[in-house]
Design a protein around this motif. Structure first.
Motif, PDB file in Angstrom:
ATOM      1  N   PRO A 307       0.828  -1.220   0.000  1.00 47.44           N
ATOM      2  CA  PRO A 307       0.000   0.000   0.000  1.00 47.44           C
ATOM      3  C   PRO A 307       0.857   1.264   0.000  1.00 47.44           C
ATOM      4  O   PRO A 307       2.014   1.255   0.419  1.00 47.44           O
ATOM      5  CB  PRO A 307      -0.800  -0.129   1.296  1.00 47.44           C
ATOM      6  CG  PRO A 307       0.065  -0.959   2.188  1.00 47.44           C
ATOM      7  CD  PRO A 307       0.782  -1.927   1.285  1.00 47.44           C
ATOM      8  N   THR A 308       0.264   2.356  -0.433  1.00 42.62           N
ATOM      9  CA  THR A 308       0.893   3.673  -0.426  1.00 42.62           C
ATOM     10  C   THR A 308      -0.093   4.659   0.192  1.00 42.62           C
ATOM     11  O   THR A 308      -1.194   4.281   0.633  1.00 42.62           O
ATOM     12  CB  THR A 308       1.260   4.114  -1.854  1.00 42.62           C
ATOM     13  OG1 THR A 308       0.055   4.225  -2.626  1.00 42.62           O
ATOM     14  CG2 THR A 308       2.185   3.097  -2.516  1.00 42.62           C
ATOM     15  N   ASP A 314      -8.998   4.343   1.880  1.00 47.35           N
ATOM     16  CA  ASP A 314      -9.627   3.039   2.142  1.00 47.35           C
ATOM     17  C   ASP A 314      -9.370   2.599   3.579  1.00 47.35           C
ATOM     18  O   ASP A 314     -10.265   2.038   4.234  1.00 47.35           O
ATOM     19  CB  ASP A 314      -9.080   1.998   1.167  1.00 47.35           C
ATOM     20  CG  ASP A 314      -9.428   2.325  -0.272  1.00 47.35           C
ATOM     21  OD1 ASP A 314     -10.434   3.037  -0.494  1.00 47.35           O
ATOM     22  OD2 ASP A 314      -8.681   1.892  -1.176  1.00 47.35           O
ATOM     23  N   LEU A 315      -8.153   2.844   4.073  1.00 44.02           N
ATOM     24  CA  LEU A 315      -7.837   2.469   5.448  1.00 44.02           C
ATOM     25  C   LEU A 315      -8.700   3.229   6.444  1.00 44.02           C
ATOM     26  O   LEU A 315      -9.273   2.635   7.379  1.00 44.02           O
ATOM     27  CB  LEU A 315      -6.355   2.744   5.727  1.00 44.02           C
ATOM     28  CG  LEU A 315      -5.888   2.556   7.168  1.00 44.02           C
ATOM     29  CD1 LEU A 315      -6.047   1.102   7.614  1.00 44.02           C
ATOM     30  CD2 LEU A 315      -4.436   3.007   7.330  1.00 44.02           C
ATOM     31  N   PRO A 338       9.271   8.483  -2.617  1.00 49.72           N
ATOM     32  CA  PRO A 338       9.846   7.138  -2.751  1.00 49.72           C
ATOM     33  C   PRO A 338       8.870   6.086  -2.240  1.00 49.72           C
ATOM     34  O   PRO A 338       8.206   6.286  -1.206  1.00 49.72           O
ATOM     35  CB  PRO A 338      11.112   7.204  -1.891  1.00 49.72           C
ATOM     36  CG  PRO A 338      11.476   8.654  -1.851  1.00 49.72           C
ATOM     37  CD  PRO A 338      10.176   9.398  -1.885  1.00 49.72           C
ATOM     38  N   PRO A 339       8.746   4.975  -2.937  1.00 46.76           N
ATOM     39  CA  PRO A 339       7.783   3.940  -2.509  1.00 46.76           C
ATOM     40  C   PRO A 339       8.024   3.470  -1.083  1.00 46.76           C
ATOM     41  O   PRO A 339       7.066   3.205  -0.334  1.00 46.76           O
ATOM     42  CB  PRO A 339       8.006   2.817  -3.529  1.00 46.76           C
ATOM     43  CG  PRO A 339       8.588   3.486  -4.733  1.00 46.76           C
ATOM     44  CD  PRO A 339       9.417   4.616  -4.208  1.00 46.76           C
ATOM     45  N   PHE A 346       2.277   4.821   5.424  1.00 51.11           N
ATOM     46  CA  PHE A 346       0.995   4.114   5.494  1.00 51.11           C
ATOM     47  C   PHE A 346       0.967   3.159   6.690  1.00 51.11           C
ATOM     48  O   PHE A 346      -0.031   3.099   7.430  1.00 51.11           O
ATOM     49  CB  PHE A 346       0.753   3.350   4.192  1.00 51.11           C
ATOM     50  CG  PHE A 346      -0.553   2.603   4.163  1.00 51.11           C
ATOM     51  CD1 PHE A 346      -1.703   3.215   3.693  1.00 51.11           C
ATOM     52  CD2 PHE A 346      -0.639   1.288   4.609  1.00 51.11           C
ATOM     53  CE1 PHE A 346      -2.912   2.534   3.674  1.00 51.11           C
ATOM     54  CE2 PHE A 346      -1.843   0.603   4.586  1.00 51.11           C
ATOM     55  CZ  PHE A 346      -2.975   1.230   4.127  1.00 51.11           C
ATOM     56  N   ARG A 347       2.047   2.405   6.897  1.00 50.34           N
ATOM     57  CA  ARG A 347       2.073   1.450   7.999  1.00 50.34           C
ATOM     58  C   ARG A 347       2.043   2.158   9.360  1.00 50.34           C
ATOM     59  O   ARG A 347       1.435   1.648  10.322  1.00 50.34           O
ATOM     60  CB  ARG A 347       3.326   0.579   7.899  1.00 50.34           C
ATOM     61  CG  ARG A 347       3.332  -0.380   6.710  1.00 50.34           C
ATOM     62  CD  ARG A 347       2.147  -1.295   6.715  1.00 50.34           C
ATOM     63  NE  ARG A 347       2.249  -2.321   5.681  1.00 50.34           N
ATOM     64  CZ  ARG A 347       1.248  -3.082   5.277  1.00 50.34           C
ATOM     65  NH1 ARG A 347       0.032  -2.910   5.807  1.00 50.34           N
ATOM     66  NH2 ARG A 347       1.421  -3.985   4.329  1.00 50.34           N
TER      67      ARG A 347
END
Length: 440
Positions: A307-308, A314-315, A338-339, A346-347
């Protein structure tokens, strides 16, 4: 077992007795083998306070011993010296147990020999142990053996008890000419003192060992938790790295077709780049397969795209569906990140919202995402909960995972309660992490 072996073992044990006695009793060691270790008895921390009452008791014993020894034919200077040695042993036992026992037992032997050699008759009371074990001397010797048993190994305490009992019997026979019932009661008193001291020491050692083992277990559990969290982060980042390697391979393959009449050198270089990217991607997939083999997540979740921040809506929607009030705000100018940074952001938000659901039921949560030239700031705050939180079935590793992700990116993480009773998580994630140190 052969008959010869059964006979040889007791003989070998008897032959080892003198060596054991010399090793255990011919010493002036400050402490027992537990000193300086995690198993050191805690009551020794109170030793300075224990010295004061023992010192007062020793002073009173000094006067008693001096008068008693003088009454049994000793000269005044010798009586005071012997009384001082025996009285001081009661204090010295806290620091040098075996040396104190030698001083006290030697004083008993000297007192008995001098009393027998003197012309002064020794009064005999059939209801009390004979001189020099009568009255306060018996109490003093019992206290000394008790303190010694608290400090030394059980084998040393048993050896001291046996030698003390033999000494008392010999002194009693020298003084009275026979072994009577009061002398046997003296042996019982001394044996009980050593037994109680040994049991208390064993209990303290067992308790201290348990505490030390619990500390080791907690350290191992924390280390295992840290490794598991780092492994989970590595699994996620491997997907990001694999994606980049795939893009490099595709770009290197397509690049010759985008140039007019590319040179052979350019084609060779691009072919080499593509081959290196493919080889690296192959090795990376092998490592990722090993990491995922221990992943307890379902198979579909293992291979889902990472996820990004684009999935943040959605979260939040899923969290709101559980009844938690969540508001979001984005400041700054959003731009491609950066990914790995987006995944970590996100985490962090995901872990913070999970903690709020578990530990702050009924609270209002706010998620702030701040874009700035140097990177990204993620701030999650919640108000005080409406009531006590129910028991949490979670593993309690959320804050650890946040800290590991932030440290990995070279950022800063701040967590803690807010003045209104809520909780706050703030992570500053730089776009460009600090350069890695290269070992020399």
């Amino acid at each position: 077992m052969h008959r010869g072996e059964r006979t040889a073992r007791p003989v070998a044990a008897l032959r080892a007795v003198p060596g054991n006695l010399r090793e255990d009793l011919w010493t002036t060691a400050l402490d027992d083998p537990l000193a300086g270790t995690a198993l050191r008895p805690r009551w020794l921390d109170w030793r300075p306070a224990i010295v004061v009452p023992l010192l007062l008791f020793a002073v009173s014993l000094l006067a008693f011993y001096a008068n008693q020894y003088a009454d049994h034919g000793m000269s005044a200077p010798f009586a005071i010296l012997l009384a001082a040695i025996r009285s001081a042993a009661l204090v010295v036992v806290l620091f040098r147990p075996v040396l104190a026992w030698w001083a006290s037992t030697g004083g008993v032997v000297v007192a008995a020999v001098v009393a027998e050699a003197s012309a002064v008759p020794v009064p005999f009371d059939p209801t009390e142990p004979p001189f020099p074990w009568a009255g306060p001397e018996l109490a003093m010797q019992a206290v000394l053996l008790f303190l010694l048993a608290l400090r030394v190994r059980p084998r040393v305490a048993a050896e001291v008890l046996v030698l003390t009992v033999l000494t008392s019997l010999v002194c009693g026979i020298v003084t009275t000419g026979h072994v009577d019932e009061p002398l046997l009661s003296l042996v019982i008193v001394l044996a009980v003192s050593v037994l109680v001291g040994t049991l208390l020491r064993g209990r303290q050692v067992a308790r201290t060992e348990l505490v030390a083992q619990e500390e080791l277990t907690a350290e191992e559990r924390a280390r295992r938790t840290l490794l598991e969290e780092r492994q989970r982060i590595a699994r996620e980042l491997h997907d990001v790295v694999a994606h980049h390697m795939s893009v490099i391979s595709i770009q290197a393959q397509v690049a010759p077709h985008l140039a007019d009449n590319p040179s052979d050198e350019l084609k060779d270089n691009l072919t080499g780049i593509r081959q290196n990217a493919v080889d690296a991607l192959t090795e990376l997939r092998r490592v990722l397969g090993v990491l995922r083999s221990e992943d307890p997540a379902p198979e579909s979740a293992r291979h889902a795209p990472q996820p990004t921040l684009a999935h943040l809506g959605d979260l939040v929607a899923n969290v709101r569906a559980t009844g938690l009030s969540v508001t979001t705000r984005t400041t700054g100018d959003p731009r491609p990140l950066p990914p790995g940074l987006e995944l970590s952001a996100f985490r962090i938000v995901q872990e913070a919202l999970s903690n709020a659901m578990r530990h702050a039921p009924g609270a209002r949560v706010r998620v702030d995402i701040g874009h700035h030239p140097a990177g990204l700031t993620v701030r999650i705050t919640n108000t005080a909960p409406d009531g006590p939180a129910p028991p949490s079935p979670g593993t309690g590793h959320g804050l650890l995972g946040m800290r590991e992700r932030t440290t990995m990116l070279g950022g800063d993480l701040a967590t803690g309660p807010t003045p209104d009773g809520g909780y706050e998580v703030t992570a500053v994630l730089p776009t460009t992490p600090p350069p890695a140190e290269i070992p020399t």
